[in-house]
Design an enzyme around this catalytic site. Structure first.
Site, PDB file in Angstrom:
ATOM      1  CD  GLU A  44       1.598  -4.409  -2.485  1.00 42.14           C
ATOM      2  OE1 GLU A  44       0.661  -5.205  -2.451  1.00 42.14           O
ATOM      3  OE2 GLU A  44       2.315  -4.071  -3.507  1.00 42.14           O
ATOM      4  CB  CYS A  68       6.829   3.397  -2.955  1.00 46.40           C
ATOM      5  SG  CYS A  68       5.965   3.134  -4.277  1.00 46.40           S
ATOM      6  CD  GLU A 114      11.567   3.605  -3.578  1.00 47.11           C
ATOM      7  OE1 GLU A 114      10.263   3.295  -3.193  1.00 47.11           O
ATOM      8  OE2 GLU A 114      11.870   3.134  -4.616  1.00 47.11           O
TER       9      GLU A 114
END
Ligand code: THU
Length: 137
Positions: A49, A58, A60
């Site tokens: 973040e 993210c 992924e």
């Protein structure tokens, strides 16, 4: 490559380990992801973040970065790990990111720290998708 349950469970475990590295001071929602490439290698990632919230990344996306950097070309299977009341599935943007390197039959397993919470294919998560082959005509 044969996607045995054992291999899928190894992928889930790699995502659990990656989740431990999550940098999620704002949402406090740690996510780990792991991807199997066409050479049988595992690549993992966590969410990262940012104080400028929209710049967060993210898990992924982090894992895809690792796969590409290692020379991976295809994603044969994916695992996403998060702790919630319902399965932590890839967000819409990450479904599209996975689509770049994976086929409709790509298995996407979600899990928490104890168990598998759901099993999908990418085609189920992102039906009638747009992909690289659309640009090849
Ligand atoms: N997040 C992921 O990393 N992957 C997912 O599949 C769902 C959401 C992250 C983004 C953000 O850092 C936090 O989870 C809360 O949305």
């Amino acid at each position: 490559m044969i996607l045995t349950d054992d291999l899928m469970h190894r992928l889930v475990q790699a995502a659990r380990v990656a989740r431990e590295r999550a940098y999620a001071p704002y949402s406090r929602f740690a996510v780990g992801a792991a991807l199997l490439d066409e050479r049988g290698r595992l690549h993992a990632g966590c969410n990262i973040e940012n104080a400028a919230y929209p710049q967060g990344q993210c898990a992924e996306a982090t894992a895809i970065g690792h796969l590409v950097l290692a020379g991976g070309i295809r994603i044969l299977a994916a695992a996403v790990v998060g702790v919630a009341d319902q399965p932590v599935t890839p967000c819409g943007g990450c479904r599209q990111r996975l689509r770049e390197f994976g086929a409709d039959d790509l298995p996407v397993w979600t899990a928490d720290l104890q168990r598998i919470t759901a099993r999908f294919t990418l085609g189920q998560l992102l039906p009638a998708s747009f992909g690289p082959e659309h640009l090849k005509s």
